[in-house]
Structures are given as structure tokens and as C-alpha cells.
Write an enzyme that holds these catalytic residues in place. Structure first.
Site, PDB file in Angstrom:
ATOM      1  N   THR A  19     -32.581  -6.614  -1.219  1.00  0.00           N
ATOM      2  CA  THR A  19     -31.657  -7.708  -1.551  1.00  0.00           C
ATOM      3  C   THR A  19     -30.761  -7.310  -2.718  1.00  0.00           C
ATOM      4  O   THR A  19     -29.690  -7.878  -2.890  1.00  0.00           O
ATOM      5  CB  THR A  19     -32.422  -9.004  -1.904  1.00  0.00           C
ATOM      6  OG1 THR A  19     -33.385  -8.742  -2.927  1.00  0.00           O
ATOM      7  CG2 THR A  19     -33.113  -9.572  -0.672  1.00  0.00           C
ATOM      8  N   LYS A  59     -38.192   4.785  -2.453  1.00  0.00           N
ATOM      9  CA  LYS A  59     -36.901   4.301  -2.950  1.00  0.00           C
ATOM     10  C   LYS A  59     -36.067   5.439  -3.537  1.00  0.00           C
ATOM     11  O   LYS A  59     -34.888   5.278  -3.799  1.00  0.00           O
ATOM     12  CB  LYS A  59     -37.116   3.187  -3.975  1.00  0.00           C
ATOM     13  CG  LYS A  59     -37.726   1.927  -3.347  1.00  0.00           C
ATOM     14  CD  LYS A  59     -37.954   0.841  -4.361  1.00  0.00           C
ATOM     15  CE  LYS A  59     -38.621  -0.384  -3.770  1.00  0.00           C
ATOM     16  NZ  LYS A  59     -37.774  -1.143  -2.835  1.00  0.00           N
ATOM     17  N   LYS A 107     -34.644  -0.983  -9.467  1.00  0.00           N
ATOM     18  CA  LYS A 107     -35.633  -1.484  -8.513  1.00  0.00           C
ATOM     19  C   LYS A 107     -36.985  -0.890  -8.871  1.00  0.00           C
ATOM     20  O   LYS A 107     -37.086  -0.011  -9.724  1.00  0.00           O
ATOM     21  CB  LYS A 107     -35.246  -1.134  -7.074  1.00  0.00           C
ATOM     22  CG  LYS A 107     -34.946   0.337  -6.816  1.00  0.00           C
ATOM     23  CD  LYS A 107     -34.428   0.556  -5.395  1.00  0.00           C
ATOM     24  CE  LYS A 107     -33.014   0.076  -5.224  1.00  0.00           C
ATOM     25  NZ  LYS A 107     -32.820  -0.853  -4.142  1.00  0.00           N
ATOM     26  N   ARG A 108     -38.016  -1.407  -8.233  1.00  0.00           N
ATOM     27  CA  ARG A 108     -39.360  -0.884  -8.448  1.00  0.00           C
ATOM     28  C   ARG A 108     -39.374   0.629  -8.235  1.00  0.00           C
ATOM     29  O   ARG A 108     -38.746   1.147  -7.313  1.00  0.00           O
ATOM     30  CB  ARG A 108     -40.312  -1.576  -7.470  1.00  0.00           C
ATOM     31  CG  ARG A 108     -41.747  -1.135  -7.490  1.00  0.00           C
ATOM     32  CD  ARG A 108     -42.598  -2.097  -6.680  1.00  0.00           C
ATOM     33  NE  ARG A 108     -42.039  -2.349  -5.355  1.00  0.00           N
ATOM     34  CZ  ARG A 108     -42.429  -1.703  -4.246  1.00  0.00           C
ATOM     35  NH1 ARG A 108     -43.341  -0.755  -4.314  1.00  0.00           N
ATOM     36  NH2 ARG A 108     -41.903  -2.009  -3.067  1.00  0.00           N
ATOM     37  N   LYS A 156     -26.701  -8.191  -3.683  1.00  0.00           N
ATOM     38  CA  LYS A 156     -26.227  -8.701  -4.978  1.00  0.00           C
ATOM     39  C   LYS A 156     -25.119  -7.812  -5.538  1.00  0.00           C
ATOM     40  O   LYS A 156     -24.109  -8.302  -6.061  1.00  0.00           O
ATOM     41  CB  LYS A 156     -27.395  -8.784  -5.955  1.00  0.00           C
ATOM     42  CG  LYS A 156     -28.483  -9.764  -5.538  1.00  0.00           C
ATOM     43  CD  LYS A 156     -29.786  -9.529  -6.287  1.00  0.00           C
ATOM     44  CE  LYS A 156     -30.920 -10.302  -5.646  1.00  0.00           C
ATOM     45  NZ  LYS A 156     -32.254  -9.895  -6.141  1.00  0.00           N
ATOM     46  N   HIS A 184     -43.013  -7.389   5.495  1.00  0.00           N
ATOM     47  CA  HIS A 184     -42.066  -6.807   4.543  1.00  0.00           C
ATOM     48  C   HIS A 184     -42.147  -5.295   4.447  1.00  0.00           C
ATOM     49  O   HIS A 184     -41.422  -4.714   3.645  1.00  0.00           O
ATOM     50  CB  HIS A 184     -42.311  -7.382   3.134  1.00  0.00           C
ATOM     51  CG  HIS A 184     -41.767  -8.757   2.932  1.00  0.00           C
ATOM     52  ND1 HIS A 184     -40.451  -9.012   2.653  1.00  0.00           N
ATOM     53  CD2 HIS A 184     -42.366  -9.971   2.978  1.00  0.00           C
ATOM     54  CE1 HIS A 184     -40.255 -10.316   2.519  1.00  0.00           C
ATOM     55  NE2 HIS A 184     -41.405 -10.921   2.709  1.00  0.00           N
TER      56      HIS A 184
END
Length: 824
Positions: free
Chosen positions: A670, A568, A562-563, A674, A371
Site C-alpha cells: 500500500t 522486499k 517498509k519492514r 501512497k 496476505h
């Protein structure tokens, strides 16, 4: 509820007009209120109604669950999904929807004067995961049941799971997420299914036999793993599979001698140490004790799961020789990578299988999903810790490594540098076991989770092993379960899709494509806009209730949830927001497109830089939201304690989806799927599954910006790239100067100096290099918003063309190409 009404309900009155299904459900719920919850109707609270409803629905699921087990042929191959996280969220609506009980439950509760929405909201989120990895595991479990694939999920039943995030004055604090405080009506405790998990001690070498040298492990400590089973309901009740989670228990819960001598705390000390294993998800690893606890967690659930799997296999088969033909184990990341050594130990030491045969069985049974490309996320453990905690496993790992290197040496000349790179033991960083290498060698297949990620796995972290085993790495692009993220999260949109594409769209996501035939239909756009507006109104109320900020639903809802992690790039989003704020202040009479920036996510408890980014978000929000000069044009919101239920509220209301990670660093994502499914337009880099989303929805329907993965690698070679990027961008330079000067933290003007210095001196994540491109892409989206027919045509294209990203498709590919299990 008046006494007369209560008496009528208890006498079975008030059922007139109910359908047969609703009447049966009403009776079942009333029975559970009295006999399972021990409540009179007048004293029942929302949580009591939730428990009663969940138990009534669970009864229906159990019938299918037991039938699923009974009708699975003895010779059928089954999947075991090993994951440290299962971010399953709330389960009531999932089960009710998949069992086609929504109308019955809603009608039954309404006849009792109870609002189904209130009942659903009373269910706590199961705190069993952190982010995408855990949510993926939950989607996969639901999809395996939905396509009638027999499977077990294996993990840990955390007492508190990941922490609950509390924000005080912009600072994240972690407090326990006590999701089990009122029990869990979905699970079944299985005290008869318990396995000893051993740690420490010594290994005694036995005499040579025909099967080799025997080894007896004499552990210093034994922990019992007790099973808790949760039924996972597939779509239309086709199958119910088992999520089996382990709870740690002490063999001797109380040292009675110590207790009788007055040492009441000491008498419980061993129990506290043992039960810490299943207390929380991801304990901080800043200390040696924290590192040891993480390793204990990973081995604990992996060992218990393998013992359970082998026991279940032997109940159906005479021996373990055909284990690989009857079971496929998927290791979700490196957390359960110790399974390679543990399965070898069980086979060689306990089942007395010869080493070569045991290795054949192990490598035929195990598969590994990678991952991440981040070095810190590819786990490695100090050999000293492993030798002390798992001495027999280290012997096995050393032997696997020796045989691996010996085989390579026979086939080709090896350089010392190559040996160091492919060895299971990293000698360059204080001797550590490379768990990714162990999982790779011990698996039949290794997969990435998006096309780009899989290519990078081959080219970077496993390049040498890929050269040795070129057929082992395959791609399986992630997917999401449309049942939860469309049908349950966005019923208004779902209703429109059924009318346009037909009811078969609920079973076949490819039928969403029919929407494109109506992309220029003004009346359809109006209906979609109204459905989105309804969702935005709900989110606006949620924002006001949770953080007291009033937002305008007519503005663009620009969302990044998100985290919190530097790769990110929430920081890029925030810097652009600060720059936009300053631009609006400088030219207040321009026709600025109204925006609401919405952010949510948790930072790891020991990730101090990520916590500082959260604080910057709050300081920036305070400055923007308090400034009358930008009122009506820009708002900034950070919603605390992000979880699945909050995502289900935010995603259907989003206009713009921020997927802006540094190219080459996000494995898949993901959330991007969505959002696109729900019609949000993506602004993102060519990273992870964004690449494939662009291919499916069309390059004209996604806003791509920034460096590509090869360009990122090239730019990193220049140590001054960050400073040069700042010099090229006056807007960026001014914004960073304001941050460094304390413009957003007047009470502590040096608070963000370190963040700014990091961007100048070591901008690993290309925030500075991508800023101008990101700014331009955002202004392009401003212009697109002004052309509403064009905006909604792009929105429709995202929903219509995202069907391929169903987790059902992903699981079918796993079954066909990795697990070798035929599915219908």
C-alpha cells in the site's frame, strides 16, 4: 504566559473575532485542561494541550458514535474485522479533519497562544501494528465509517505494541514503545464488557443426545479479556464505528495467601503470566515459550471477539441460527484463523446447535484475507502445543478434517499424496495444524489483495483447495484512505488539487483525473514543484534533527520505507547504492544526478539477516556521507523507528518510490499507492499491486525492471543462477567483492561475508539476477530528472490516475461481493 493573560483567558476574554465554532471549541478545550487534566493554564504542557484537545474533539465524535449505533436497524448486517494489528497512528488530526473541525481547532488554540502543530506532535503513535497489514486494517476501519457501513474492529490493546527501534553504531536494538505511559484520551475502558478466555485442561465427553455427543471443557487456566473502545470517525462525520481492543487481566490479580506469607513475587506470578498476553505485538517465536505466547495472543483476542459478537447478536435476535445473515466476519490473515474452531465450539458446546447447522453458520459468517505466499508466514502450529493449550479445539479441528476428507473420498478417488496436501494436518513437518487451510475450509470467501497475488494464491499455496472449491477465492485489491495520505499528509498538494479539480475531489477520488488536462501547464508544474520542495525542506530538517545528516532538497529524494525483509530487497537497493558510490568516485567529473537515498524500517527482533542489512545500510551511509569525493552528489540516510507519523513526513517529500520486491512475493503493498498519490514516480518490479498501478497510471509513467513472477520461478530451478548472474555483471561482482573484503566495515572485514555468500550460493530473492536491470532503470531515472517538464508530467499522471486505489472502493467491493451488505 503572563499572569494577566492567564486571568483574561480564564475570564473568557480573548474570544473577540473568533467564529462561533472556534469559540465553542476554545471553551471546551479550556474546560478539559482544568477538569479532565487537573491543570492550571500556566502549568499546562504540550501533552496536556493534546489531551484537552483530543477530549474536546472526542466529545463531538461520541455524539455521532451513539447516534450511529441508535440508527442502525436491528436487522442490519454488520461487519466484524478481526486483526492482530491496527496501525492507526495518531488520531487527533484524523478526527479533526473528518469532523470538519480543523479551522475551529486551529483558531481556538491560536487564541490561547498554542500552536496546533505542536499539539498534534505531542500525540504518541499508537503502537498497535507493524506494517502494511496493520495499516490496511486502519484504512479499512476509517473507510467503513466513511461509507456508512456499520462495523466493529477487534484486536488487542498492546501495552507496548511493537518495539521502539534504537540504532546504536548501526545495530538495531529493541526497547519498549511505552505509548500508553500518559494514558490514551481516545479510548473508553469497558470493565463491564469482559469475557473469560480459557486455556489447557481436559475435555469430558458427555452422553449421546439428539444433537450428538456433548463435550465439557474443564480448562486449567482462565484469563479475562476486558474491552477498550475507540471511536473511529468517518469522513464528514457520516458514521463513527467502534474499534474494540482487548486487554488481558488475571481472574485473581493477587494470591493473597502467598503475599501474606512473604512471597511477594510469587503472589504476582500468575498475573504477570496472564497479562503478558497483551503486553507486546509479535513476541519472538525463537523459543517454545515465545511460540506458545503467540498462540495464546491469537486465541485470546479471537475468543473474546467471538463471544462479544455472539452476545451482541443475541441481544437483537432470538437465537444464533441467523448469525450469518446478521454478521460478516473478516479474518485479516491467519492470526485469527482459530475462529473457525472457536465459533464451532461456541455454537456446538455452548449454544447446543447441531454440528451440520453449526458448520453452515460458521462457513456463512467467516471470510479470510490471505496476505502472503511466504511459507513461514502461513502459520502452522505443532499439534502437541495445540492439544495442550486448546484441547477442545483440536478435537474440533480433527473432526473438521475427517469430515472434509471423507466427503472428498465419496466424490472422487484420492491419492495419498493429494490427501496429504489438502489435509488440515501437515504430517511431513512434525505434525502441525495448517491454519491457512483451516481458514480456507471454514470461510465463505477467501480473497487475495491484488490481481497478481490472487492468481498466485490460486496457483500455489491453495492450488489443491482451489481445484476443489473453484468459486471460493476472489480478488480484492487493497486501497488507502486518501483523507490521511493526501489531505492530512500533504495539504499543499491538496490545495492545488482542489483548485484544479474542484472541491468534489475530496469526496470522489476519480475526479483527480481532471489533473491530466493540465499536465503540460508549466505554471501548474511550478506550483507542484514548490509544494514538493516545501515538503522536502521539512523532511530535510527532520533528517538533520534525528540523525544529524544534512541533505540537499534539490536532489532526488529516493525513498524505500517498509519492514526490513529479504523479499522486499532493501539489500538490492543498498548494493546499487554502493555501486553508484564507486562509479561516482571512479568518474568524479561526470554530470551525476544528485541523489539522497532514504531508508527506514524495522527488522523483526529474531530476524538476524534483516538486522545485518540494517547494519550494512549504516556502514554504507557512514562511508558515503564522510567521503568528500561524492559530496553534493550522493547521500545515504537511515531514519530510525519508522512509524505512521514518520511516513506522513516522508511520503509527501519523495520524488522516487522504491517498490522493488522479488516478483511474486509481495501480496499487494500500500506504500506504492501512497507514494503515487503524492506524485512520486515508482521504480518497481511487476509484483503485487505494482501491476495494477502500471495499468492505471500508464506504463510510460512508471519504471518497471526485473524478472516477472514466472521468470523468477524458472530461474530458481537453477541452483547456480546467483553465481552466473554475478559472473555476467562486472559492476555487481566488483561491488560484492568490496563488501566481502570489508570495504564498508574496515573494523570487521568479515561482517558481510555471509550476505555475499548467500547471494552466490542461494539467492532466493533474485538480487543478483535483477541487479543490472535495476541499475539501468535507475540511470534512466537520472536522465528523466534532467528533463524536469517530463519528470513532472509523469508525476502528475501518477497523482491523477491513482484514484481507483481508494480504500473506499475496496470496502465497497468487500461489502458487495464478500459480506453481501448493500451500501449507498
Amino acid at each position: 504566559m503572563g499572569c494577566q493573560v492567564l486571568k483574561q483567558i480564564e475570564n473568557g476574554q480573548g474570544q473577540a473575532g473568533l467564529t462561533e465554532g472556534a469559540a465553542a471549541m476554545r471553551s471546551a478545550i479550556l474546560s478539559k485542561i482544568r477538569y479532565a487534566s487537573g491543570r492550571e493554564l500556566g502549568s499546562a504542557r504540550p501533552h496536556d494541550w493534546f489531551v484537552a484537545t483530543a477530549l474536546a474533539v472526542r466529545d463531538r465524535a461520541v455524539d455521532i458514535w451513539l447516534d450511529s449505533i441508535q440508527r442502525t436497524p436491528t436487522e442490519a448486517k454488520q461487519v466484524a474485522y478481526f486483526s492482530l494489528e491496527f496501525l492507526i497512528g495518531r488520531l487527533l488530526e484524523d478526527a479533526v479533519s473528518n469532523l470538519a473541525l480543523t479551522d475551529d481547532v486551529r483558531e481556538a488554540l491560536a487564541s490561547l497562544g498554542i500552536d496546533y502543530e505542536v499539539v498534534k506532535a505531542a500525540e504518541p503513535d499508537a503502537a498497535l501494528g507493524n506494517g502494511g497489514l496493520g495499516r490496511l486494517a486502519a484504512c479499512f476501519m476509517e473507510s467503513m465509517a466513511s461509507i456508512d457501513l456499520p462495523a466493529y474492529g477487534y484486536g488487542i490493546r498492546y501495552d507496548y505494541g511493537l518495539f521502539r527501534q534504537v540504532i546504536t553504531d548501526g545495530v538495531q536494538h529493541e526497547v519498549p514503545e511505552d505509548w500508553l505511559s500518559f494514558g490514551n484520551p481516545w479510548e473508553f475502558e469497558r470493565p463491564n464488557i469482559a469475557y473469560p478466555v480459557r486455556f489447557g485442561g481436559t475435555v469430558e465427553t458427555g452422553p449421546e443426545t439428539g444433537l450428538g455427543v456433548g463435550h465439557d471443557w474443564h480448562p486449567a487456566e482462565t484469563v479475562m479479556a476486558v474491552a477498550y473502545d475507540t471511536p473511529v470517525v468517518g469522513w464528514r462525520g457520516r458514521r463513527v464505528n467502534t474499534l474494540r481492543l482487548w486487554s488481558a487481566r488475571a481472574v485473581d490479580p493477587l494470591k493473597l495467601d502467598a503475599f501474606n506469607h512473604g512471597d511477594y513475587v510469587g503472589a504476582m506470578a500468575d498475573r504477570a503470566r496472564v497479562e503478558a498476553i497483551s503486553r507486546v505485538l509479535y513476541p519472538s517465536d525463537e523459543t517454545p515459550a515465545g511460540q506458545e505466547l503467540r498462540l495464546r495472543q491469537e486465541y485470546f483476542f479471537t475468543s473474546a471477539s467471538l463471544q462479544d459478537l455472539v452476545r451482541r447478536h443475541l441481544e437483537r435476535n432470538p437465537d444464533v441460527t441467523n448469525l450469518a445473515e446478521r454478521s460478516a466476519i473478516q479474518l485479516n490473515d491467519t492470526h485469527p484463523a482459530i475462529a473457525v474452531a472457536e465459533l464451532m465450539r461456541i455454537l456446538v458446546d455452548e449454544k447446543r446447535v447441531a454440528w451440520e447447522e453449526a458448520w453452515r453458520i460458521t462457513t456463512g459468517t467467516l471470510n479470510y484475507t490471505n496476505h502472503t505466499l511466504l511459507p513461514e508466514a502461513l502459520e502452522s502450529w505443532p499439534t502437541e502445543l495445540m492439544e495442550r493449550l486448546l484441547p477442545r479445539h483440536m478435537q474440533i479441528i480433527y473432526l473438521i478434517n475427517w469430515l472434509h476428507l471423507e466427503k472428498l473420498a465419496k466424490d472422487r478417488p484420492l491419492t495419498d499424496d493429494f490427501i496429504k496436501r489438502v489435509s488440515l494436518i501437515d504430517e511431513g513437518h512434525g505434525r502441525r495444524v495448517r491454519m491457512g487451510h483451516l481458514a480456507f475450509l471454514g470461510s465463505r470467501r477467501v480473497n487475495g489483495v491484488s490481481a497478481l497475488h490472487t492468481d498466485l494464491v490460486r496457483e500455489t499455496v491453495f492450488s489443491d483447495l482451489h481445484a476443489l472449491y473453484p468459486d471460493r477465492i476472489v480478488n480484492k485489491t487493497n486501497g488507502i484512505t486518501f483523507r490521511r495520505w493526501l489531505q492530512q499528509a500533504n495539504p499543499g498538494l491538496t490545495e492545488i488539487l482542489i483548485e484544479v479539480a474542484g472541491p468534489a475531489v475530496l469526496d470522489d477520488p476519480s475526479r483527480l483525473e481532471a489533473l491530466m488536462r493540465h499536465a503540460d501547464d508549466a505554471s501548474l508544474r511550478d506550483r507542484l514543484r514548490a509544494a514538493r520542495r516545501h515538503n522536502k525542506d521539512i523532511l530535510a530538517r527532520t533528517i538533520k534533527e534525528r540523525v544529524g545528516i544534512v541533505v540537499d532538497p534539490d536532489a532526488i529524494f529516493d525513498v524505500q520505507i517498509k519492514r526490513i525483509h529479504e523479499y522486499k530487497r532493501q539489500l538490492l537497493n543498498l548494493i546499487e547504492t554502493a555501486a553508484l558510490y564507486e562509479a561516482i568516485r571512479a568518474e568524479p567529473h561526470r554530470d551525476w544526478t544528485p541523489r539522497v537515498k532514504i531508508m527506514a524500517g524495522k527488522a523483526a527482533s529474531s530476524y538476524h539477516r534483516a538486522k545485518l542489512i540494517i547494519r550494512f545500510a549504516h556502514d554504507l551511509a557512514r562511508r558515503i556521507n564522510d567521503d568528500p569525493a561524492v559530496r553534493g552528489r550522493l547521500k545515504m540516510v537511515f531514519l530510525p523507528n519508522y512509524n505512521v507519523s514518520l511516513a506522513e513526513c516522508i511520503i509527501p517529500a519523495a520524488d522516487l518510490s522504491e517498490q522493488i520486491s522479488t516478483a511474486g512475493m509481495e501480496a499487494s503493498g500500500t506504500g506504492n499507492m501512497k507514494f503515487a498519490l503524492n506524485g512520486a514516480i515508482t521504480i518497481g518490479t511487476l509484483d503485487g499491486a505494482n501491476v495494477e498501478i502500471r495499468e492505471h497510471v500508464g506504463a510510460e509513467n512508471i519504471a518497471i525492471f526485473g524478472l516477472t513472477a514466472p521468470e523468477v520461478a524458472e530461474r530458481r530451478a537453477d541452483p547456480d543462477h546467483g553465481r552466473a548472474a554475478i559472473a555476467r555483471s562486472p559492476r555487481l561482482a566488483a561491488t560484492l567483492y568490496a563488501m566481502r573484503a570489508g570495504a564498508y566495515s574496515p573494523e570487521d572485514r568479515t561482517r558481510y561475508a555471509a550476505l555475499v555468500e548467500g547471494l552466490s550460493d542461494n539467492d532466493t530473492f533474485m538480487v543478483t539476477d535483477d541487479f543490472d536491470s535495476y541499475w539501468d532503470a535507475q540511470r534512466g531515472l537520472d536522465a528523466l530528472w534532467a528533463d524536469q517538464p517530463h519528470w513532472w508530467r509523469e508525476s502528475i499522471a501518477n497523482t491523477a490516475r491513482i484514484g481507483w486505489f481508494s480504500s473506499d472502493r475496496t470496502i465497497r467491493e468487500y461489502a458487495d461481493e464478500i459480506w453481501r451488505i448493500p451500501v449507498r
